[in-house]
Design an enzyme around this catalytic site. Structure first.
Site, PDB file in Angstrom:
ATOM      1  N   TYR A  51     -25.374 -15.432  -3.649  1.00  0.00           N
ATOM      2  CA  TYR A  51     -24.662 -15.978  -4.817  1.00  0.00           C
ATOM      3  C   TYR A  51     -24.551 -14.901  -5.876  1.00  0.00           C
ATOM      4  O   TYR A  51     -25.552 -14.289  -6.227  1.00  0.00           O
ATOM      5  CB  TYR A  51     -25.398 -17.195  -5.385  1.00  0.00           C
ATOM      6  N   GLU A  53     -22.310 -15.193  -8.937  1.00  0.00           N
ATOM      7  CA  GLU A  53     -21.377 -15.619  -9.990  1.00  0.00           C
ATOM      8  C   GLU A  53     -21.398 -14.616 -11.129  1.00  0.00           C
ATOM      9  O   GLU A  53     -22.467 -14.148 -11.529  1.00  0.00           O
ATOM     10  CB  GLU A  53     -21.778 -16.999 -10.509  1.00  0.00           C
ATOM     11  N   ASP A 197       4.081 -11.233  -7.776  1.00  0.00           N
ATOM     12  CA  ASP A 197       3.206 -11.649  -6.678  1.00  0.00           C
ATOM     13  C   ASP A 197       3.632 -10.829  -5.457  1.00  0.00           C
ATOM     14  O   ASP A 197       4.605 -11.157  -4.796  1.00  0.00           O
ATOM     15  CB  ASP A 197       3.392 -13.153  -6.440  1.00  0.00           C
ATOM     16  N   THR A 223      -2.164 -11.057  -1.892  1.00  0.00           N
ATOM     17  CA  THR A 223      -3.135 -11.393  -0.858  1.00  0.00           C
ATOM     18  C   THR A 223      -3.596 -10.056  -0.287  1.00  0.00           C
ATOM     19  O   THR A 223      -2.948  -9.027  -0.475  1.00  0.00           O
ATOM     20  CB  THR A 223      -2.513 -12.225   0.278  1.00  0.00           C
ATOM     21  N   LYS A 226      -2.028  -9.532   4.457  1.00  0.00           N
ATOM     22  CA  LYS A 226      -0.712  -9.436   5.099  1.00  0.00           C
ATOM     23  C   LYS A 226      -0.445  -7.959   5.408  1.00  0.00           C
ATOM     24  O   LYS A 226      -1.160  -7.392   6.226  1.00  0.00           O
ATOM     25  CB  LYS A 226       0.345 -10.074   4.201  1.00  0.00           C
ATOM     26  N   ARG A 232      -8.716 -12.154   4.897  1.00  0.00           N
ATOM     27  CA  ARG A 232      -8.003 -13.159   4.102  1.00  0.00           C
ATOM     28  C   ARG A 232      -8.595 -13.157   2.700  1.00  0.00           C
ATOM     29  O   ARG A 232      -9.809 -13.251   2.542  1.00  0.00           O
ATOM     30  CB  ARG A 232      -8.200 -14.563   4.689  1.00  0.00           C
TER      31      ARG A 232
END
Ligand code: PLP
Length: 432
Positions: A51, A53, A197, A223, A226, A232
């Protein structure tokens, strides 16, 4: 013996089947690619346990000294790759990166002007079924019926009419490059933020084979999976033009902050919890690969392959939206062939050729049927396909589309697809 196979043979079997599918088919989905074994390795590490954060040096949890270095490394590589001033590598996906941009720059009810989904845009650019169209007032520009291209004069007129707070550029099915400087002028004329984008074209932009949005836009999202050929995930970037120094009013306190601070807060705590450190590590691997000279060669080749595929389709009497391509994808309008996208996708699938049905501009079919198919070259180019193989790809697609219901044709094409795939080995492992 594989640990996974030993412990969970049922799951292993399905993963093995998917590996075989990827190995034996022509993967032509424009938004997919094949990552390296090192990228897969990084995702299968203990980093998934942690974790973290917050951001490096400012975490809400202890024990972050190693993941801090990993996130810093990933950010540094991304900045170098795109010559960016600042990046956030935490978005879990492209949609999450886009959600953070809305949160940072828009208030509910504010107007966005984006490319219509049915003309090649993306769900997160204001579609009524997506949070972006539900929360914000979405207005759209489109492409011209005769050229399949965006007419910037019409974008300007629309922007003047609807006075958007933000204009989005970027698409999931637009085969042409964008004129960022012209979009900048339009945004300035109406006092709007300009957001690109670049999910589909990030790899081509990093390699310098398409126009660079960073000097012209206020914020960029992408992203990572691609054309960029990473795991991903998503990412947000700011260019080096001093935009980061511009003040943006923080939503809650009203305090004027730098754009990067506002965007960081919009990702965490604004719209996400803990970052996926194993995926961030895999992004570092992929960005490291993208910084090598071979990556540019790869991007140039996938662009050459796309242009070649476009020419081959045209020679066989197919209509292409915008009559060709500048990037990695083409959109085939099947109406003159009396076929729908649905039928084409299904019959090609049976022959081992994976594509997706896609709306073409001014489509009269529903999104579940469509009149087109979208094809991209990133995945097969990663496999080593060049022009000669793409000539074969188009020949085999044409064979199927001429006889979409003939089982013996589909069987024969499938065998030929597998023969070609066998010459370009992909994954010889199931677990990295
Ligand atoms: C232009 C564009 N933006 C955003 C996304 C969303 O990315 P993700 O599926 O990772 O949420 C996509 C995905 O296809 C896309 O094409």
């Amino acid at each position: 013996m594989s640990v996974l196979k030993n412990q969970d043979p049922e799951l292993y079997k399905y993963i093995e089947q998917e590996t075989e599918r990827e190995n034996k088919n022509f993967e032509l989905i424009a938004s997919e690619n094949f990552v390296s074994r090192a990228t897969i390795s990084a995702m299968g590490t203990v980093l998934t346990n942690k974790y973290a954060e917050g951001y490096p040096g400012k975490r809400y949890y202890g024990g972050c000294e190693h993941v801090d270095k990993i996130e810093d490394l990933t950010r540094d590589r991304a900045k170098k790759l795109f010559d960016a001033d600042w990046v956030n590598v935490q978005p879990h996906s492209g949609a999450s990166a886009n959600a953070a941009v809305y949160l940072a720059f828009m208030n509910p009810g504010d107007t966005l002007l984006g490319l219509d989904l049915s003309h090649g845009g993306h769900l997160t650019h204001g579609s009524p079924v997506n949070f972006s169209g539900i929360t914000y007032q979405a207005e759209f520009y489109g492409v011209e019926k005769d050229t399949g291209r965006i007419d910037l004069d019409k974008v300007r007129d629309k922007a003047k009419e609807v006075q958007p707070r933000m204009i989005s550029i970027g698409a999931s099915a637009y085969p042409r490059d964008f004129d960022y400087s012209a979009f900048r002028d339009i945004a300035d004329e109406v006092g709007a933020f300009l957001w690109m984008d670049m999910a589909h074209t990030a790899g081509l932009i990093a390699a310098g084979v398409l126009n660079d949005p960073l000097p012209y836009t206020d914020v960029i999202t992408t992203t990572t999976h691609k054309t960029l050929r990473g795991p991903r995930g998503g990412m947000i970037l700011l260019g080096k033009d001093g935009k980061n120094k511009l003040g943006v009013k923080a939503r809650k306190s009203g305090r004027v902050k730098n754009m990067s601070e506002v965007l960081d807060s919009a990702v965490f705590p604004g719209s996400q919890g803990g970052p996926l450190m194993h995926v961030i590590a895999a992004k570092a691997v992929a960005f490291g690969e993208a910084l090598r000279p071979e990556f540019r060669t790869y991007q140039k080749q996938l662009q050459v392959n796309a242009k070649h595929m476009a020419d081959e389709f045209k020679n066989r009497g197919y209509n292409l939206v915008s009559d060709g391509t500048d990037n990695h994808l083409i959109l085939v309008d099947l109406r003159n062939k009396n076929l729908t996208g649905k039928i084409a996708e299904e019959s090609l699938d049976k022959a081992g050729i994976t594509v997706n049905k896609n709306m073409v501009p001014f489509d009269t079919e529903s999104p579940f049927v469509t009149s087109g198919i979208r094809l991209g070259t990133p995945a097969l180019t990663t496999r080593g396909f060049k022009e000669d193989q793409f000539t074969e790809v188009v020949r085999l697609i044409d064979t199927v589309l001429q006889n979409p219901n003939d089982e013996s044709t589909l069987k024969s094409v499938k065998e030929q697809v597998q023969d070609i795939c066998a010459e370009f080995p992909l994954y010889d492992f199931v677990e990295a």
